[in-house]
Design a protein around this motif. Structure first.
Motif, PDB file in Angstrom:
ATOM      1  N   ARG A   1      26.340  44.082  61.203  1.00 53.46           N
ATOM      2  CA  ARG A   1      27.535  44.853  61.532  1.00 53.46           C
ATOM      3  C   ARG A   1      27.134  46.317  61.717  1.00 53.46           C
ATOM      4  O   ARG A   1      26.189  46.792  61.100  1.00 53.46           O
ATOM      5  CB  ARG A   1      28.595  44.692  60.445  1.00 53.46           C
ATOM      6  N   THR A   2      27.861  46.977  62.585  1.00 58.57           N
ATOM      7  CA  THR A   2      27.512  48.357  62.928  1.00 58.57           C
ATOM      8  C   THR A   2      28.647  49.277  62.508  1.00 58.57           C
ATOM      9  O   THR A   2      29.797  49.069  62.887  1.00 58.57           O
ATOM     10  CB  THR A   2      27.244  48.476  64.436  1.00 58.57           C
ATOM     11  N   VAL A   3      28.296  50.264  61.709  1.00 58.46           N
ATOM     12  CA  VAL A   3      29.280  51.172  61.127  1.00 58.46           C
ATOM     13  C   VAL A   3      28.953  52.600  61.557  1.00 58.46           C
ATOM     14  O   VAL A   3      27.796  53.008  61.535  1.00 58.46           O
ATOM     15  CB  VAL A   3      29.240  51.084  59.587  1.00 58.46           C
ATOM     16  N   GLY A   4      29.965  53.351  61.906  1.00 58.45           N
ATOM     17  CA  GLY A   4      29.772  54.772  62.208  1.00 58.45           C
ATOM     18  C   GLY A   4      29.277  54.997  63.624  1.00 58.45           C
ATOM     19  O   GLY A   4      29.238  54.097  64.426  1.00 58.45           O
TER      20      GLY A   4
END
Lengths: 112, 112
Positions: A109-112
């Motif tokens: 998952r990719t955050v920011g």
């Protein structure tokens, strides 16, 4: 930041999967092991049996849902801090749940 | 039973991602849309901003974590009832969050 969400099916668990307090304590121990910070905890008890326990963390969450009749636990660990290793949290839980068999899956998952 | 866990990254959301009550209400609306039964709700507010809201369901859980500063929301939907479609829950959330971009991932989990 790319992080991994760890999802586990733990089968044939020897632990008591209907003990809400023990499961919540287990999540806390797992969070402590990886250095995560607790923000809130919630537990639901199902009829006739089964527990869902969740710990909301500063780094997202850990969750366990149990089917005592199947000796099955589903676990989710999402830690939005790439210095924290979700498998270290699972190691703590596994030592207590004592599953005969486990399936681990990871999603990025990719955050920011 | 094989079920799908739906995980979403919703980017560029137009909705207010720091409104805990609205996000909790959104989870409830999504649960209602798929016919899921609520057991417990929990919300954590982060400093200076950001919300994690979770709804524990008879069918497992729905969860949303937000980063208002990035207009980003991470969503998890796990429904342990193969007659319930997690994408229907997402459709309700999407209409309210109004993301510019979305990434959907699914993982198959086996229960029972």
């Amino acid at each position: 930041m790319r992080i991994r969400q760890l999802m586990i099916e733990a089968r044939g668990c020897e632990a008591d999967l209907d003990d809400a307090e023990a499961l919540q304590a287990l999540l806390r121990a797992a969070a402590k092991a990886v250095g995560a910070t607790e923000h809130a905890a919630s537990t639901a008890r199902f009829v006739p049996h089964g527990i869902t326990a969740i710990l909301i963390l500063a780094e997202s969450h850990m969750l366990i849902t149990t089917w005592p009749e199947h000796r099955l636990a589903l676990i989710d660990v999402l830690l939005c801090n790439d210095a924290m290793e979700p498998r270290d949290a699972w190691a703590v839980m596994k030592a207590a749940l004592r599953p005969a068999d486990e399936l681990l899956q990871e999603v990025v998952r990719t955050v920011g």
